[in-house]
Write a protein that holds these residues in place. Sequence first.
Motif, PDB file in Angstrom:
ATOM      1  N   ASP A  15       0.799  -1.225  -0.129  1.00  0.00           N
ATOM      2  CA  ASP A  15      -0.073   0.177   0.054  1.00  0.00           C
ATOM      3  C   ASP A  15       0.745   1.356  -0.020  1.00  0.00           C
ATOM      4  N   ALA A  19       0.985   3.997  -2.971  1.00  0.00           N
ATOM      5  CA  ALA A  19       0.479   5.288  -2.639  1.00  0.00           C
ATOM      6  C   ALA A  19       1.724   6.372  -2.994  1.00  0.00           C
ATOM      7  N   ARG A  22       1.507   6.814  -6.749  1.00  0.00           N
ATOM      8  CA  ARG A  22       0.473   7.648  -7.339  1.00  0.00           C
ATOM      9  C   ARG A  22       0.856   9.052  -6.999  1.00  0.00           C
ATOM     10  N   GLY A 119     -11.370  17.199  -1.233  1.00  0.00           N
ATOM     11  CA  GLY A 119     -12.092  16.075  -0.729  1.00  0.00           C
ATOM     12  C   GLY A 119     -13.611  16.130  -0.861  1.00  0.00           C
ATOM     13  N   LYS A 122     -14.705  15.927  -4.425  1.00  0.00           N
ATOM     14  CA  LYS A 122     -14.743  14.559  -4.826  1.00  0.00           C
ATOM     15  C   LYS A 122     -15.910  13.887  -4.182  1.00  0.00           C
ATOM     16  N   TYR A 216      -3.534  15.401  -3.574  1.00  0.00           N
ATOM     17  CA  TYR A 216      -3.296  13.808  -3.585  1.00  0.00           C
ATOM     18  C   TYR A 216      -4.339  13.351  -2.497  1.00  0.00           C
ATOM     19  N   LYS A 217      -4.214  13.674  -1.253  1.00  0.00           N
ATOM     20  CA  LYS A 217      -4.991  13.332  -0.387  1.00  0.00           C
ATOM     21  C   LYS A 217      -6.321  13.852  -0.640  1.00  0.00           C
ATOM     22  N   LEU A 219      -8.295  14.612  -3.655  1.00  0.00           N
ATOM     23  CA  LEU A 219      -8.626  13.737  -4.725  1.00  0.00           C
ATOM     24  C   LEU A 219      -8.772  12.314  -4.431  1.00  0.00           C
ATOM     25  N   ASN A 220      -8.209  11.682  -3.611  1.00  0.00           N
ATOM     26  CA  ASN A 220      -8.331  10.263  -3.131  1.00  0.00           C
ATOM     27  C   ASN A 220      -9.092  10.199  -1.830  1.00  0.00           C
ATOM     28  N   PRO A 222     -11.661   9.043   0.834  1.00  0.00           N
ATOM     29  CA  PRO A 222     -12.898   8.065   0.846  1.00  0.00           C
ATOM     30  C   PRO A 222     -14.344   8.906   1.084  1.00  0.00           C
ATOM     31  N   ALA A 231      -8.761  12.541   5.158  1.00  0.00           N
ATOM     32  CA  ALA A 231      -7.775  12.786   4.209  1.00  0.00           C
ATOM     33  C   ALA A 231      -7.330  14.227   4.654  1.00  0.00           C
TER      34      ALA A 231
END
Length: 256
Positions: A15, A19, A22, A119, A122, A216-217, A219-220, A222, A231
């Motif tokens: 993981d 990460a 990415r 976030g 998203k 990054y956090k 856009l990804n 949860p 995030a």
Amino acid sequence: MLQAICRALGKRILDFCAASGRLTLLFIATLRRLKDADMKEVVRQMALLGADSLPIVLMTIMCTGMVFSVQTAKEFVRLGAASTVGGIVAIAMARELVPVLVGVVVAGRIGAAIAAELGTMKVTEQIDALRVMAANPISFLVVPRFLAVVLMMPVLVIFANFIGNIGGWIVAHYYAGIGTFTYENSIRTLAEFYDVFGGMLKSCFFGAIIAIVGCYKGLNAPNGAEGVGLATTASVVLSIILIFIFNYFLSIVIYV
């Protein structure tokens, strides 16, 4: 039992590698799309992300300069080295304390804001809507924030160096009895422009870390409100960790 531990450890390592990959790909994609930046949006983000951070940065650094001067001035006077206090404070602030602390403050304020904003976008499917409209989220969302933070960090460092040395002078003069001329002459004698320039260069790297990690956090993140909160927290923690790690290597490259 041992097999379960090895499986969990292996999953964590995989993981982490995924990460990291990415995050690196996002950084490369951002660099490739810098030419597409909307400068009006960049300026707007510079005002929101940089200028609004100035008061808390100045307060933090001034208190740090005062504390550092408290810890050094009396001892240096006792050892007969009062003429070096200003230079020591200025060099320590310019090389290490100012860029690192500005990075930490900006990571806590700006990195969290970026992660929370993206976030939320998203989670509410606004980023998916951008893709449907053929607008690249990296060009539209990441690049302006990346440029804004990278460009504003050296500016914050310049102001922070100035106010930090003022804080150091206040304590050295009124607490340790060191004259103003002695303090200023020590800075002119010992400190060099390269000390400040190195700190500004560090801050550019720190700004890139804060912006990329926050984006990054975000856009990804949860799904759900809890995911946005997680995030945001992860963005601040990871940014601060990376700032301290990169500071070590940058110090070796720049000053050694």
